[in-house]
Design a protein around this motif. Structure first.
Motif, PDB file in Angstrom:
ATOM      1  N   LEU A  35       2.666   4.610   0.993  1.00  0.00           N
ATOM      2  CA  LEU A  35       3.134   5.763   0.794  1.00  0.00           C
ATOM      3  C   LEU A  35       3.105   6.146  -0.922  1.00  0.00           C
ATOM      4  O   LEU A  35       2.193   7.276  -1.508  1.00  0.00           O
ATOM      5  N   LEU A  36       3.517   5.354  -1.388  1.00  0.00           N
ATOM      6  CA  LEU A  36       3.479   5.626  -3.007  1.00  0.00           C
ATOM      7  C   LEU A  36       1.959   5.275  -3.278  1.00  0.00           C
ATOM      8  O   LEU A  36       1.859   6.212  -4.415  1.00  0.00           O
ATOM      9  N   SER A  37       1.548   4.649  -3.002  1.00  0.00           N
ATOM     10  CA  SER A  37      -0.185   4.381  -3.327  1.00  0.00           C
ATOM     11  C   SER A  37      -0.734   5.782  -3.194  1.00  0.00           C
ATOM     12  O   SER A  37      -1.697   6.074  -3.774  1.00  0.00           O
ATOM     13  N   VAL A  38      -0.658   6.331  -2.109  1.00  0.00           N
ATOM     14  CA  VAL A  38      -1.073   7.680  -1.681  1.00  0.00           C
ATOM     15  C   VAL A  38      -0.781   8.730  -2.480  1.00  0.00           C
ATOM     16  O   VAL A  38      -1.749   9.468  -3.262  1.00  0.00           O
ATOM     17  N   LEU A  39       0.410   8.672  -3.090  1.00  0.00           N
ATOM     18  CA  LEU A  39       1.113   9.768  -3.806  1.00  0.00           C
ATOM     19  C   LEU A  39       0.429   9.453  -5.474  1.00  0.00           C
ATOM     20  O   LEU A  39       0.138  10.325  -5.997  1.00  0.00           O
ATOM     21  N   LEU A  41      -0.229  13.289   4.193  1.00  0.00           N
ATOM     22  CA  LEU A  41       0.518  12.038   4.083  1.00  0.00           C
ATOM     23  C   LEU A  41       0.953  11.216   5.385  1.00  0.00           C
ATOM     24  O   LEU A  41       0.473   9.874   5.330  1.00  0.00           O
ATOM     25  N   LEU A  42       1.208  11.897   6.444  1.00  0.00           N
ATOM     26  CA  LEU A  42       1.484  11.340   7.697  1.00  0.00           C
ATOM     27  C   LEU A  42       0.038  10.330   8.204  1.00  0.00           C
ATOM     28  O   LEU A  42      -0.079   9.262   8.382  1.00  0.00           O
ATOM     29  N   ARG A  43      -1.089  11.232   8.049  1.00  0.00           N
ATOM     30  CA  ARG A  43      -2.349  10.820   8.516  1.00  0.00           C
ATOM     31  C   ARG A  43      -2.792   9.586   7.615  1.00  0.00           C
ATOM     32  O   ARG A  43      -3.174   8.334   8.096  1.00  0.00           O
ATOM     33  N   GLU A  44      -2.635   9.704   6.100  1.00  0.00           N
ATOM     34  CA  GLU A  44      -3.074   8.590   5.394  1.00  0.00           C
ATOM     35  C   GLU A  44      -2.363   7.091   5.584  1.00  0.00           C
ATOM     36  O   GLU A  44      -2.655   6.268   5.475  1.00  0.00           O
TER      37      GLU A  44
END
Length: 120
Positions: free
Chosen positions: A54-58, A71-74
């Motif tokens: 989650l942090l990496s996607v953000l 975010l849910l999909r990633e």
């Protein structure tokens, strides 16, 4: 491959700037992608694999609003796009671990009725 495509490219173009991309800082937080380590004020913070994703996607989308669905999909995959309670719980965990005052976050912000944004 998809993760590499999501990562923003360093300004100035040209060669491979891996060292610049490998270390990302905001506030007291330092994310070392190469070592998969997160530090707050120099102290290592343990993140679960889901919290780290989650942090990496953000981080890869710093400054941009990401919808809950994105975010849910990633982070959890396409079959979890309607389960926003997962996202609320894990964002709360990240804030507890990374924000100085989780009740008044400065970096991991909620965009009401839309999603979340990482403010650097």
């Amino acid at each position: 491959m998809r993760a590499n495509l999501r990562r923003p490219r360093a300004a100035g173009g040209g060669g491979n700037d891996e060292p610049a991309e490998a270390l990302f800082r905001f506030g007291e937080i330092e994310l070392d992608r190469a070592a998969r380590l997160v530090r707050r004020a120099g102290v290592e913070v343990h993140l679960t694999p889901t919290e780290y994703r989650l942090l990496s996607v953000l981080v890869a989308n710093a400054g941009r609003v990401l919808t809950q669905r994105q975010l849910l999909r990633e982070v959890w995959g396409p079959s979890h796009t309607d389960q926003s309670h997962y996202l609320r719980i894990y964002m709360g965990h990240l804030r507890q671990k990374l924000e100085a005052d989780p009740a008044q976050p400065r970096h991991l912000l909620t965009e009401t009725a839309v999603g979340y944004r990482l403010v650097v």
